[in-house]
Scaffold this active site. Sequence first.
Site, PDB file in Angstrom:
ATOM      1  N   CYS A 291      34.058  42.633  10.023  1.00  0.00           N
ATOM      2  CA  CYS A 291      34.890  43.612  10.725  1.00  0.00           C
ATOM      3  C   CYS A 291      36.326  43.657  10.213  1.00  0.00           C
ATOM      4  O   CYS A 291      37.107  44.500  10.630  1.00  0.00           O
ATOM      5  CB  CYS A 291      34.883  43.342  12.225  1.00  0.00           C
ATOM      6  SG  CYS A 291      35.800  41.867  12.681  1.00  0.00           S
TER       7      CYS A 291
ATOM      8  N   CYS B 224      36.236  34.487  13.745  1.00  0.00           N
ATOM      9  CA  CYS B 224      36.645  35.866  13.943  1.00  0.00           C
ATOM     10  C   CYS B 224      36.743  36.026  15.459  1.00  0.00           C
ATOM     11  O   CYS B 224      35.795  35.740  16.178  1.00  0.00           O
ATOM     12  CB  CYS B 224      35.578  36.795  13.376  1.00  0.00           C
ATOM     13  SG  CYS B 224      35.748  38.489  13.948  1.00  0.00           S
TER      14      CYS B 224
ATOM     15  N   LYS C 105       2.300   4.559   1.414  1.00  0.00           N
ATOM     16  CA  LYS C 105       2.419   5.083   2.776  1.00  0.00           C
ATOM     17  C   LYS C 105       2.103   6.579   2.718  1.00  0.00           C
ATOM     18  O   LYS C 105       2.919   7.398   2.279  1.00  0.00           O
ATOM     19  CB  LYS C 105       3.827   4.842   3.320  1.00  0.00           C
ATOM     20  CG  LYS C 105       3.970   5.234   4.770  1.00  0.00           C
ATOM     21  CD  LYS C 105       5.282   4.718   5.332  1.00  0.00           C
ATOM     22  CE  LYS C 105       5.388   4.984   6.818  1.00  0.00           C
ATOM     23  NZ  LYS C 105       5.438   6.403   7.146  1.00  0.00           N
TER      24      LYS C 105
ATOM     25  N   ASP D  12       1.561  10.319   3.688  1.00  0.00           N
ATOM     26  CA  ASP D  12       2.303  11.166   4.623  1.00  0.00           C
ATOM     27  C   ASP D  12       1.357  12.147   5.311  1.00  0.00           C
ATOM     28  O   ASP D  12       1.175  13.278   4.871  1.00  0.00           O
ATOM     29  CB  ASP D  12       3.393  11.919   3.858  1.00  0.00           C
ATOM     30  CG  ASP D  12       4.451  12.442   4.799  1.00  0.00           C
ATOM     31  OD1 ASP D  12       4.395  12.120   6.003  1.00  0.00           O
ATOM     32  OD2 ASP D  12       5.331  13.179   4.336  1.00  0.00           O
TER      33      ASP D  12
ATOM     34  N   TYR E 252      -6.792   2.432   6.329  1.00  0.00           N
ATOM     35  CA  TYR E 252      -5.965   1.315   5.887  1.00  0.00           C
ATOM     36  C   TYR E 252      -6.052   0.053   6.746  1.00  0.00           C
ATOM     37  O   TYR E 252      -5.443  -0.944   6.404  1.00  0.00           O
ATOM     38  CB  TYR E 252      -4.508   1.731   5.705  1.00  0.00           C
ATOM     39  CG  TYR E 252      -3.887   2.392   6.925  1.00  0.00           C
ATOM     40  CD1 TYR E 252      -3.701   1.705   8.111  1.00  0.00           C
ATOM     41  CD2 TYR E 252      -3.487   3.727   6.868  1.00  0.00           C
ATOM     42  CE1 TYR E 252      -3.141   2.311   9.211  1.00  0.00           C
ATOM     43  CE2 TYR E 252      -2.928   4.345   7.969  1.00  0.00           C
ATOM     44  CZ  TYR E 252      -2.759   3.623   9.134  1.00  0.00           C
ATOM     45  OH  TYR E 252      -2.210   4.230  10.223  1.00  0.00           O
TER      46      TYR E 252
ATOM     47  N   CYS F 200      37.592  38.629   8.370  1.00  0.00           N
ATOM     48  CA  CYS F 200      36.161  38.621   8.679  1.00  0.00           C
ATOM     49  C   CYS F 200      35.392  39.539   7.720  1.00  0.00           C
ATOM     50  O   CYS F 200      35.756  40.717   7.570  1.00  0.00           O
ATOM     51  CB  CYS F 200      35.945  39.085  10.121  1.00  0.00           C
ATOM     52  SG  CYS F 200      34.203  39.256  10.532  1.00  0.00           S
TER      53      CYS F 200
ATOM     54  N   GLU G 162       0.851  -1.194   0.000  1.00  0.00           N
ATOM     55  CA  GLU G 162       0.000   0.000   0.000  1.00  0.00           C
ATOM     56  C   GLU G 162       0.883   1.238   0.000  1.00  0.00           C
ATOM     57  O   GLU G 162       2.013   1.192   0.484  1.00  0.00           O
ATOM     58  CB  GLU G 162      -0.858   0.028   1.278  1.00  0.00           C
ATOM     59  CG  GLU G 162      -1.818  -1.120   1.382  1.00  0.00           C
ATOM     60  CD  GLU G 162      -2.441  -1.208   2.783  1.00  0.00           C
ATOM     61  OE1 GLU G 162      -2.501  -0.184   3.484  1.00  0.00           O
ATOM     62  OE2 GLU G 162      -2.847  -2.318   3.148  1.00  0.00           O
TER      63      GLU G 162
ATOM     64  N   LYS H  64      10.916   3.136   3.176  1.00  0.00           N
ATOM     65  CA  LYS H  64      10.967   4.598   3.149  1.00  0.00           C
ATOM     66  C   LYS H  64      11.692   5.062   1.895  1.00  0.00           C
ATOM     67  O   LYS H  64      12.827   4.640   1.660  1.00  0.00           O
ATOM     68  CB  LYS H  64      11.704   5.123   4.390  1.00  0.00           C
ATOM     69  CG  LYS H  64      11.101   4.698   5.708  1.00  0.00           C
ATOM     70  CD  LYS H  64       9.699   5.213   5.911  1.00  0.00           C
ATOM     71  CE  LYS H  64       9.669   6.675   6.288  1.00  0.00           C
ATOM     72  NZ  LYS H  64      10.109   6.935   7.642  1.00  0.00           N
TER      73      LYS H  64
ATOM     74  N   CYS I 297      33.293  42.545  17.000  1.00  0.00           N
ATOM     75  CA  CYS I 297      32.829  42.351  15.622  1.00  0.00           C
ATOM     76  C   CYS I 297      31.315  42.570  15.581  1.00  0.00           C
ATOM     77  O   CYS I 297      30.570  41.933  16.336  1.00  0.00           O
ATOM     78  CB  CYS I 297      33.167  40.941  15.159  1.00  0.00           C
ATOM     79  SG  CYS I 297      32.356  40.495  13.617  1.00  0.00           S
TER      80      CYS I 297
HETATM   81  S1  IVH Z   1      -0.263   0.286   8.576  1.00  0.00           S
HETATM   82  C1  IVH Z   1       1.240  -1.038  13.040  1.00  0.00           C
HETATM   83  N1  IVH Z   1      -0.699   1.402   6.265  1.00  0.00           N
HETATM   84  O1  IVH Z   1       2.731   5.115   8.598  1.00  0.00           O
HETATM   85  C2  IVH Z   1       1.098   0.146  12.204  1.00  0.00           C
HETATM   86  N2  IVH Z   1       0.335   2.700   7.944  1.00  0.00           N
HETATM   87  O2  IVH Z   1       4.542   3.693  11.232  1.00  0.00           O
HETATM   88  C3  IVH Z   1       0.287  -0.215  11.018  1.00  0.00           C
HETATM   89  N3  IVH Z   1       0.785   5.008   7.293  1.00  0.00           N
HETATM   90  O3  IVH Z   1       2.001   6.636  11.288  1.00  0.00           O
HETATM   91  C4  IVH Z   1       0.262   0.911  10.099  1.00  0.00           C
HETATM   92  N4  IVH Z   1      -0.014   4.870   5.262  1.00  0.00           N
HETATM   93  O4  IVH Z   1      -0.214   6.119  10.086  1.00  0.00           O
HETATM   94  C5  IVH Z   1      -0.203   1.570   7.506  1.00  0.00           C
HETATM   95  N5  IVH Z   1      -1.180   2.271   4.179  1.00  0.00           N
HETATM   96  C6  IVH Z   1      -0.691   2.440   5.403  1.00  0.00           C
HETATM   97  C7  IVH Z   1      -0.161   3.654   5.836  1.00  0.00           C
HETATM   98  C8  IVH Z   1       0.352   3.747   7.130  1.00  0.00           C
HETATM   99  C9  IVH Z   1       0.547   5.662   6.143  1.00  0.00           C
HETATM  100  C10 IVH Z   1       1.429   5.599   8.474  1.00  0.00           C
HETATM  101  C11 IVH Z   1       0.802   5.242   9.769  1.00  0.00           C
HETATM  102  C12 IVH Z   1       1.906   5.336  10.773  1.00  0.00           C
HETATM  103  C13 IVH Z   1       3.114   5.087   9.941  1.00  0.00           C
HETATM  104  C14 IVH Z   1       3.660   3.706  10.198  1.00  0.00           C
END
Ligand code: IVH
Length: 668
Positions: free
Chosen positions: A407, A422, A115, A117, A222, A404, A113, A310, A427
């Site tokens: 000064c 310096c 992630k 932000d 999710y 410097c 999935e 990440k 200064c």
């Molecule tokens: S599952 C046990 N799925 O990412 C944690 N997390 O540390 C299970 N996040 O702050 C999280 N998209 O809120 C999961 N598709 C996704 C996500 C997701 C974003 C965030 C989550 C958490 C961090 C995971």
Amino acid sequence: MDEQQAKQRVEELHDLLNEYNFAYFVKDDPLVPDSEYDARLKELEELEREYPSLKTMDSPSQRVGGIVLDAFNKVQHKTPMLSLGNAFNEEDLRDFDRRVRGQVGDNVAYVCELKIDGLAVNLRYENGSFQRGATRGDGETGEDITENLRTIRSLPLRLREPVSLEVRGEAFMPQRSFKALNEAKIERGEEPFANPRNAAAGSLRQLDTKMAASRNLDIFIYSIADLGELDVATQADGLDYLDNLGFKTNGNRVRCASIDDVISYVNEWMEKRASLPYDIDGIVIKVDSLVQQEELGTTVKSPRWAIAYKFPAEEVVTRLIEIELNVGRTGAVTPIALLEPVQVAGTTVQRASLHNEDLIKERDIRIGDRVIVKKAGDIIPEVVGVVESERTGEEQPFSMPTHCPECGSELVHLDEEVALRCLNPKCPAQLREGLIHFVSRHAMNIEGLGEKVITQLFHEQLIADVADLYRLTKDQLTSLERMGEKSAQNLLEAIESSKSNSLERLLFGLGIRHVGSKAARLLAEEFKTMSALQSATIEQLVSVREIGKKMAEAIVLYFDNEEVQTLLEELSSLGVNLTYTGSNRATVEDSDSFFSGKTVVLTGKLEHFTRQEAKDAIEDRGGQVTGSVSKKTDLLVAGAEAGSKLDKAESYGVTIWDEERLKEELQK
Ligand code: IVH
């Protein structure tokens, strides 16, 4: 229409509006023109006005905000909201797959999935009705932000089936809303948000729900936190089930039969992420089977059945226009890259520290170069290299000056430091920076006196040293550009009240080499008066807890200076307190930071910060970073491969954060 008929019509309107809302905000496929939606909503509002008993909290009319809270209540999560372990490359993903298969066998499938932000939230529904929504907080306890979440149009207030369950998801601000919000903020002369994530967090933390309602937030769900009686066997089925209930789930998920497929998915999205209308910072990979998830279980911090890949920090290319020199409070001269403005990780960057000459030489950075910029830990902009292939031959190598820039004094390297300094105590750059430090929050904390006003006062020659601050008159202040009577009066009052600060604030504010706010406090507690400290010997100083030889020598050297002695006499005769009163300890009681007064231990490998950076950031916010875990430890931040400290912290019941959570708190 009698009440019975009204009740029926209200129900019909709920269903209709929920369907319209779902089509528009969840499926992005409107069923009717906006005018039709507005007309039905108006009809509902009128009926609710006429028959107030028909108005329920899950009515589609309840999304506009208008409630003003005093504070957010705390909510204990039914099951802890854990975080995820991180993977940074293909090898980490393969390791994860090996671990999983080692435990549950080779018959494993994953769901990948995006992630998102944003901000993790937990939502509680009872009989299909949205009851309560909370932030993650420390994972155990979050804050009740129900009223703000209710304003998110893609969050269903009533589900399609009258089920009771808890779900988790990510609330976020789409890039378009973010752009519009920041443009409006800039127009009003307000500070823009650094990135959509902060903007989402800031919006959900508003006590006036009208604010959140105006911010156009969105949410993807999710997971189901609490399956109860539900008959769901896999993560993929769970997401489909959530879809059917009317939740917004992210459609870019894919079920993968092997880790190779997972890796392809990750690579594909690394390329495609910029085309999304919202920010993602990685990919979450979850074991699909819930039976296998159960078998794998969790560690204290995170489930063993999932991992977050990440994305590497975003890198962009821009031109280095010039290298400017900045003379700091301690005389250190730092080269700063002036860049053609460029967007990196959600903000416009036009300056980046180049740290020192060695780094410039090492990376062969020349003025005019096309340079690669990224944000360290996604926060601090940095020039990481140059695009040599784009050189025209016009680029100019850079050397640090010998004198410097402010000064003209000769610059030197002290004790084999890489930094050039310096050493002229007069200064102007150092004096100005010193004044800015003196009035800052953790020092004398003079509200209303920021960098801008200090620079103005300094330029107008109204102040040359810190004693002059206490000689300022109202006429002098109002003579400054954009300084009205009222502001001048407030400033004078803030300056006056700083006179009674306890000694440690003054000590820290003076900017003695190596003396940070914590050392200042220890010294003030020990010596009680400035004159006792002035006559302290190196031996006496080093006998104080945490005061080392280097600091002791710097203190003695500082007080030996005749000008310093004169300055302290002046401050005293101007009414500035030179004794420890213990009443307003620097950095601790008055700070609104989470870390204020807390004892924190760092362990394991940190990815986004060096240890020192993390330590400084926590201490700047009033926390204390110690080396070992004890019962007094308030928080342990565990990076990768954390070992015995983590076990110990766990056994003492110390709150445990991962690096991600630390980053989140530091960005506030
Ligand atoms: S599952 C046990 N799925 O990412 C944690 N997390 O540390 C299970 N996040 O702050 C999280 N998209 O809120 C999961 N598709 C996704 C996500 C997701 C974003 C965030 C989550 C958490 C961090 C995971």
